[in-house]
Structure formats: C-alpha cells, structure tokens
Scaffold this motif. Structure first.
Motif, mmCIF file in Angstrom:
data_model
loop_
_atom_site.group_PDB
_atom_site.id
_atom_site.type_symbol
_atom_site.label_atom_id
_atom_site.label_comp_id
_atom_site.label_asym_id
_atom_site.label_seq_id
_atom_site.Cartn_x
_atom_site.Cartn_y
_atom_site.Cartn_z
ATOM 1 N N SER A 22 0.826 -1.203 0.000
ATOM 2 C CA SER A 22 0.000 0.000 0.000
ATOM 3 C C SER A 22 0.864 1.258 0.000
ATOM 4 O O SER A 22 1.815 1.378 0.786
ATOM 5 N N THR A 23 0.525 2.217 -0.866
ATOM 6 C CA THR A 23 1.296 3.458 -0.959
ATOM 7 C C THR A 23 1.256 4.241 0.344
ATOM 8 O O THR A 23 2.272 4.751 0.817
ATOM 9 N N ILE A 24 0.071 4.336 0.945
ATOM 10 C CA ILE A 24 -0.042 5.126 2.176
ATOM 11 C C ILE A 24 0.696 4.455 3.336
ATOM 12 O O ILE A 24 1.314 5.121 4.162
ATOM 13 N N ASP B 119 -4.899 1.424 -2.499
ATOM 14 C CA ASP B 119 -5.235 2.846 -2.621
ATOM 15 C C ASP B 119 -6.193 3.266 -1.503
ATOM 16 O O ASP B 119 -6.820 2.432 -0.854
ATOM 17 N N VAL B 120 -6.309 4.567 -1.304
ATOM 18 C CA VAL B 120 -7.187 5.086 -0.254
ATOM 19 C C VAL B 120 -8.205 6.055 -0.818
ATOM 20 O O VAL B 120 -7.995 6.680 -1.855
ATOM 21 N N LEU C 24 -9.320 2.281 3.071
ATOM 22 C CA LEU C 24 -8.162 1.636 2.463
ATOM 23 C C LEU C 24 -8.674 0.417 1.697
ATOM 24 O O LEU C 24 -9.226 -0.508 2.291
ATOM 25 N N ARG D 138 3.391 -0.411 10.769
ATOM 26 C CA ARG D 138 2.308 -0.560 9.793
ATOM 27 C C ARG D 138 1.206 -1.468 10.310
ATOM 28 O O ARG D 138 0.017 -1.221 10.085
ATOM 29 N N ALA E 95 4.576 4.927 3.694
ATOM 30 C CA ALA E 95 5.082 6.163 4.309
ATOM 31 C C ALA E 95 5.271 6.010 5.817
ATOM 32 O O ALA E 95 5.788 6.914 6.471
#
Length: 219
Positions: A149-151, A217-218, A190, A160, A154
């Motif tokens: 997941s991209t978010i 994605d979110v 999410l 996580r 981070a």
C-alpha cells in the motif's frame, strides 16, 4: 501427480515450507482439500494469472519459478518471485474483484489449481475448511496491504501493523457508494481488494470517471 513428484526441482532442495492454510487442518480434512487441486503445466513466459481477469481459481506452485507482476501507468512492477510451495490467487476465494496482478512462469512450471466453485462447495460440507480459508485469506490480505500500500509505505515498517489494526473490514457490493460528493465522510477507506471508480460531474452536468483505484489505494 506422479509426474510432478518424480522430477527434481532446483528451488525445492531446502526444507518444505510450512503453509498455515494446510497445517491448521486435520489430516482427513486436509486430504479432501488437496483432492480439489488439478495439476496444470505452464511453459516459460506463460501466464498462470492475468491482471484484470476474473479470479476463478486459487493456485499452489509445485515446480519452477513464477514472477508476480503488476502493470501500472509508469510501467510493470515486480511484486514477488514465487517458488514451490507458494499459494497464490487465493483472494479470488473471498472477493469477486479482478486479479490485482499477473503471475508469469520464468521457466517451465507446474501448479495445482483449485476452482473457486469446488472449494466453496467443499467449505459448505466441511465448515472447518471455510473458517480456515477465510482466516488465511484475511491475514494474506493484510500482509499484502502492509507490503504494497502506498499510504502504508510512508509509515515505518514496524508500525504498519499497528496502523492497519485501526481499520474495520467492510464489504461494498457493486455500484455501492462509499463516499458521496458534497457530503462529509468522516472516514478513510483503504481498499483491500476489488476496484473503485472516482466519479465527478463535468461542465455539462454529465457524470465522468476521474480515476480508478485498486488494492492499496485510499479514499
């Protein structure tokens, strides 16, 4: 099966991997599950799974190496390399969404395929299989989100899992509205599996698709 077991495999010389899905089942029930798998042979460069297609089977890698590749706007991304003992495509058992990535043979490979309909019928007769499959797929879904997941990327890897524990599972049928334009949402979604369209209105008042989102994605 005899052919699959009678050949030497360069990736299978180490210890046999422990598969939680199989190890949680009693031997008699496990035997019934394994009997649903059908052997398939895949040539080098052949697709076992194609991104975007409907998921009708779950797979167990028997022999050879497989690439898991996701096509993106900026080009293909290699997500994983699978060897003997790897289970993949299992999200088709709990989701009707399209395949999120392709699985391609790096060399002549053999896989066991279990049709979704056959597994569903078996799970009805053997509730323990249904419970084990559901829990296994849920844990796999979370693990995939944490990795890709991209978010979540981070966030520090060690945190996580803590972050994702604050999300509550929710299923949306086709054409259901998750967030409505002009209304306060109050939540962050999410996407774990499936695909979502982001729609808006153009100057003429017509509905237009602004983006299409998928797993990781979110909204």
């Amino acid at each position: 099966l005899a052919k699959a077991l009678g050949e030497r495999d360069r990736l299978a010389d180490g210890p046999v991997p422990r598969l939680p899905l199989f190890s949680e089942l009693p031997p008699a029930v496990l035997q019934k599950l394994l009997m649903t798998f059908q052997l398939r042979e895949v040539a080098t460069g052949g697709f076992v799974v194609c991104q975007g297609e409907e998921g009708l089977d779950a797979f167990l890698s028997v022999r050879g190496a497989l690439n898991v590749v996701r096509e993106r706007d900026d080009g293909p991304v290699l997500l994983a390399v699978l060897g003997p003992g790897a289970l993949f495509g299992e999200m088709s058992l709990v989701s009707n969404g399209p395949r999120a990535a392709s699985v391609v043979a790096l060399e002549p490979a053999q896989v066991f395929a279990a049709p979704r309909q056959v597994l569903a019928a078996l799970a009805t007769k053997e509730p323990s299989i249904g419970r084990t499959l559901g829990e296994f797929c849920h844990q796999r879904m979370i693990a995939n989100l944490i990795r890709h997941s991209t978010i979540l990327s981070a966030v520090e890897p060690a945190r996580r899992g803590e972050l994702i524990s604050h999300f509550t599972p929710k299923t949306f049928p086709i054409d259901a509205v998750m967030v409505r334009q002009g209304e306060e949402s109050g939540r962050l979604f999410l996407i774990a599996s499936g695909s979502v369209e982001v729609r808006g209105t153009d100057a003429e008042g017509d509905s237009v698709v602004l983006a299409q989102l998928g797993a990781g994605d979110v909204v």
